[in-house]
Design a protein around this motif. Structure first.
Motif, PDB file in Angstrom:
ATOM      1  N   GLU A  74      22.968 -29.904-101.806  1.00  0.00           N
ATOM      2  CA  GLU A  74      23.111 -30.672-103.048  1.00  0.00           C
ATOM      3  C   GLU A  74      22.527 -32.072-102.854  1.00  0.00           C
ATOM      4  O   GLU A  74      21.786 -32.576-103.705  1.00  0.00           O
ATOM      5  N   PHE A  75      22.842 -32.663-101.719  1.00  0.00           N
ATOM      6  CA  PHE A  75      22.303 -33.987-101.405  1.00  0.00           C
ATOM      7  C   PHE A  75      20.775 -33.945-101.334  1.00  0.00           C
ATOM      8  O   PHE A  75      20.088 -34.765-101.941  1.00  0.00           O
ATOM      9  N   LEU A  76      20.236 -32.953-100.613  1.00  0.00           N
ATOM     10  CA  LEU A  76      18.784 -32.865-100.441  1.00  0.00           C
ATOM     11  C   LEU A  76      18.081 -32.646-101.779  1.00  0.00           C
ATOM     12  O   LEU A  76      17.024 -33.212-102.044  1.00  0.00           O
ATOM     13  N   GLY A  77      18.713 -31.822-102.625  1.00  0.00           N
ATOM     14  CA  GLY A  77      18.147 -31.564-103.947  1.00  0.00           C
ATOM     15  C   GLY A  77      18.026 -32.848-104.759  1.00  0.00           C
ATOM     16  O   GLY A  77      16.994 -33.125-105.375  1.00  0.00           O
ATOM     17  N   LEU A  78      19.081 -33.660-104.731  1.00  0.00           N
ATOM     18  CA  LEU A  78      19.073 -34.922-105.462  1.00  0.00           C
ATOM     19  C   LEU A  78      18.059 -35.894-104.865  1.00  0.00           C
ATOM     20  O   LEU A  78      17.384 -36.622-105.578  1.00  0.00           O
ATOM     21  N   LEU A  79      17.988 -35.873-103.548  1.00  0.00           N
ATOM     22  CA  LEU A  79      17.057 -36.775-102.859  1.00  0.00           C
ATOM     23  C   LEU A  79      15.632 -36.560-103.356  1.00  0.00           C
ATOM     24  O   LEU A  79      14.874 -37.503-103.558  1.00  0.00           O
ATOM     25  N   VAL A  80      15.285 -35.286-103.593  1.00  0.00           N
ATOM     26  CA  VAL A  80      13.934 -34.960-104.042  1.00  0.00           C
ATOM     27  C   VAL A  80      13.767 -35.267-105.528  1.00  0.00           C
ATOM     28  O   VAL A  80      12.792 -35.875-105.951  1.00  0.00           O
TER      29      VAL A  80
END
Ligand code: ZN
Length: 410
Positions: free
Chosen positions: A283-289
């Motif tokens: 979820e964090f990585l998705g938002l980061l992108v």
């Protein structure tokens, strides 16, 4: 059983690790487990007796340390009218700081995550931690079904414990029973009998598994195609059917089949444990992108967002070994904080105001420091293990500290 957050569990595990490392000079560390049904007054009476018994200890220092520990426990117990819902655990004893005579009484009061079943008073050179460690062991519950055409066995896996519940037999005739009947008619009979058997298996599964709170999953196994026929035919109650996490091919049925199934499913079980963690990091990585304004990473940035109350979920790697130190200048009283990666040595700094020496005033693990900030602003805290590739990446690429934000806070 109340739901424990990953942070509470982490804290308790850390505390247990710390307690495990402590050792008294003599048989002088006291452990006390009070079950919820026990009166505090009863425990107090018992402690008074133990205090009296301790008067017979030959070594003067051991005698004093045991009695001091008991006294310290009694003082802590006075704060409770009745035990908390799960009972109370108290550890107390004289812990050496250096040469003989340097011992200091340390006392720890723990409200356990599960009810204590037996009253224990122990005095030993180490704290008695087995019951609390047992409580912290993984206790997720899985339903197991081992079946083939002739029988079905039901079992429950709870932590490492297996309860075999029952085996039912099918009465489905085997091929060798065909006798003189026409093959087609006989085949039809077998299919009917199998259908009835699957319905019975489902009924028994419902009886055994449906009422289990926190049932994490169901695993089905057995030799041959029967298990797949059963699963694909949707015989199970829909709530159970949706919890089937794995179907395993086995060589055995009945009880040996259950043990074979557990062995085969080990990897799957471990994966289930870690999926939640993986999802959080994803979820964090998705938002980061996609919308990087909604995330923060790195110790300083995350701390700043926490202080502003902007963090919704704080993800911290359990693999971080860093400490937050509060320094104070001995000459002018100036204070500052810094992060260091050194576990043991006490560090000092030079005062930027007066050039004097700054000593450590306080030291906390960085996980504790940030988790506390998060709690103060009602952010969710998730401790992420390093057992998944996502967890490893969290530690290596982001320093093990990231946050998902409530709102963009420039
Ligand atoms: Zn100074």
């Amino acid at each position: 059983m109340s739901k424990r957050s990953s942070l509470e569990l982490y804290r308790l595990k850390k505390l247990i690790e710390e307690l495990e490392s402590k050792e008294g000079r003599g048989t002088e560390l006291v452990s006390l487990y009070i079950p919820p049904g026990r009166q505090i007054a009863d425990a107090m009476n018992n402690l008074r007796e133990e205090y009296g018994t301790a008067a017979n200890i030959k070594s003067k220092s051991t005698r004093k340390n045991v009695q001091d520990a008991i006294e310290s426990i009694m003082q802590r117990l006075k704060l409770f009218k009745i035990p908390p819902p799960n009972g109370l655990i108290v550890f107390s004893g004289a812990i050496p700081r250096g040469p003989p005579g340097s011992e200091k009484i340390e006392t720890y009061v723990i409200e356990p995550p599960e009810p204590i079943s037996i009253y224990y008073y122990r005095c030993d050179s180490k704290f008695f931690l087995d019951p609390i460690k047992e409580m912290l062991a993984e206790k997720d519950i899985y339903g197991l079904i081992v079946l083939d055409r002739s029988s079905a066995t039901f079992a429950i896996l709870k932590g490492r414990r297996v309860d075999i519940l029952e085996t039912i037999t099918s009465g489905v005739p085997g091929k060798h029973d065909a006798g003189g009947q026409s093959a087609r008619r006989f085949q039809r009979l077998i299919e009917l009998a199998a259908h009835d058997f699957y319905k019975r298996v489902a009924e028994h599964a419902e009886k055994h598994f449906l009422a289990i709170e926190n049932l994490k999953g169901i695993i089905i196994g057995g030799p041959g195609p029967t298990k797949n026929e059963f699963y694909n035919g949707n015989y199970l109650h829909y709530q159970l059917q949706s919890k089937v996490i794995s179907i395993e091919d086995l060589g055995y049925t009945e009880e040996p089949g259950v043990y074979e199934l557990i062995e085969k499913a080990k990897e799957v079980l471990k994966d289930v444990e870690l999926i939640r963690e993986k999802n959080l990091v994803q979820e964090f990585l998705g938002l980061l992108v996609k919308s990087s304004n909604y995330v923060a990473y790195g110790e300083n940035e995350v701390r700043e967002k926490l202080e502003k109350g902007a963090v919704k979920i704080l993800l911290i790697s359990a693999g971080i070994e860093k400490y937050r130190i509060k320094y104070k200048c001995q000459s002018c009283g100036y204070e500052k904080e810094a992060t260091i990666a050194n576990k043991h040595d006490f560090s000092r700094e030079t005062c930027e105001k007066c050039g004097g020496i700054m000593y450590e005033e306080e030291r906390k693990s960085i996980i504790e420091e940030l988790a506390k900030l998060a709690e103060e602003t009602k952010a969710q805290v998730e401790i992420i293990s390093t057992e998944t590739s996502e967890g490893k990446m969290l530690l290596s690429s982001f320093g093990g500290i990231v946050a998902i934000l409530r709102y963009v806070n420039e």
